[in-house]
Design a protein around this motif. Structure first.
Motif, short mmCIF file in Angstrom:
data_model
loop_
_atom_site.label_atom_id
_atom_site.label_comp_id
_atom_site.label_asym_id
_atom_site.label_seq_id
_atom_site.Cartn_x
_atom_site.Cartn_y
_atom_site.Cartn_z
N ARG A 139 0.80 -1.22 0.00
CA ARG A 139 0.00 0.00 0.00
C ARG A 139 0.84 1.27 0.00
O ARG A 139 0.29 2.37 -0.16
CB ARG A 139 -0.93 0.01 1.22
N VAL A 140 2.14 1.14 0.20
CA VAL A 140 3.04 2.30 0.24
C VAL A 140 4.00 2.19 -0.94
O VAL A 140 4.74 1.20 -1.06
CB VAL A 140 3.82 2.36 1.56
N HIS A 141 4.00 3.18 -1.80
CA HIS A 141 4.75 3.13 -3.05
C HIS A 141 5.85 4.19 -3.06
O HIS A 141 5.60 5.37 -2.79
CB HIS A 141 3.81 3.35 -4.23
N THR A 142 7.06 3.76 -3.37
CA THR A 142 8.21 4.67 -3.45
C THR A 142 8.32 5.22 -4.87
O THR A 142 8.31 4.47 -5.84
CB THR A 142 9.50 3.93 -3.09
N VAL A 143 8.42 6.55 -4.97
CA VAL A 143 8.50 7.19 -6.28
C VAL A 143 9.65 8.19 -6.29
O VAL A 143 10.14 8.64 -5.24
CB VAL A 143 7.19 7.91 -6.65
N GLY A 144 10.08 8.56 -7.50
CA GLY A 144 11.14 9.54 -7.67
C GLY A 144 10.97 10.28 -8.98
O GLY A 144 10.06 10.01 -9.76
N HIS A 145 11.86 11.21 -9.20
CA HIS A 145 11.79 12.06 -10.38
C HIS A 145 11.65 11.23 -11.66
O HIS A 145 12.37 10.26 -11.87
CB HIS A 145 13.06 12.91 -10.47
N GLY A 146 10.68 11.63 -12.49
CA GLY A 146 10.45 10.95 -13.76
C GLY A 146 9.39 9.87 -13.71
O GLY A 146 8.97 9.38 -14.77
#
Length: 210
Positions: A83-90
């Motif tokens: 349920r917890v998603h890691t995101v970054g630039h792009g």
């Protein structure tokens, strides 16, 4: 899409009966984020990220999901698998019916002696951009810019130039808890005269249609 301003840097977006909340931090109302289908957090500073508040939302609504950077995700992911998603630039993703693009990598410089942390901004439905604690210019047109108007890391000249560079149709203040009522007309006047975009602010709890 309806925008509701909450205290400081927290905003709520509602579309087709679903709610997305960005940065329900410790300076926001205690109920900020409650009832959200999706949560986005730009960085780990407590005025943007309040762990207990996020846990309360995720506990109350088992369908709710969180998208954020690694430093925040690592603190919550073990308790909420999947349920917890890691995101970054792009990165791009869909959250509760909203299409989101991630822009930016670092928090603005507070002082050369203070190490910079990661910060991401979120462009929602190709329309509204929330930069967190940075003056990130996304590589896409912006209709509504959530404008960090007053912070320990900025000054009004930088804020004006940021609006000019992004070129939104309108800018709406966030990161405003530090700004006194006495100073607000000064900021309002400078941004209206020099920013080159419609500028406004919403009182916490007020909404507008985008």
């Amino acid at each position: 899409m309806k925008l509701t301003k909450r205290l400081h840097s927290c905003v709520e977006l509602e579309k087709d009966g679903r709610r997305l909340v960005i940065d329900p931090g410790a300076f926001s109302e205690p109920d900020a984020g409650r009832g959200a289908d999706a949560l986005l957090v730009t960085h780990e500073h407590p005025d943007h990220f309040e762990e207990g508040r996020l846990r309360a939302v995720l506990d109350t609504n088992p369908a709710a999901r969180l998208w954020t950077l690694r430093s925040v995700a690592e603190r919550l992911a073990p308790a909420y698998p999947g349920r917890v998603h890691t995101v970054g630039h792009g990165d791009s993703f869909s959250a509760a019916g909203f299409e989101v693009q991630v822009h930016g990598e670092l928090h603005a410089v507070i002082h050369p002696d203070v190490p910079r942390i990661t910060n991401v901004g979120f462009l929602v439905d190709g329309s509204l951009f929330h930069p967190g604690d940075a003056l990130t210019v996304p590589g896409s047109p912006v209709d509504t810019l959530m404008l960090p108007v007053h912070a320990p890391w900025n000054k009004i000249a930088e804020v004006i130039d940021y609006v000019r560079e992004v070129k939104p149709r309108r800018a709406v203040d966030i990161h405003d808890a530090y700004l006194s009522d006495l100073a607000r007309p000064v900021y309002d006047g400078a941004l209206a005269a020099l920013g080159g975009a419609d500028h406004g602010r919403l009182t916490a709890g007020d909404s507008t249609e985008l």
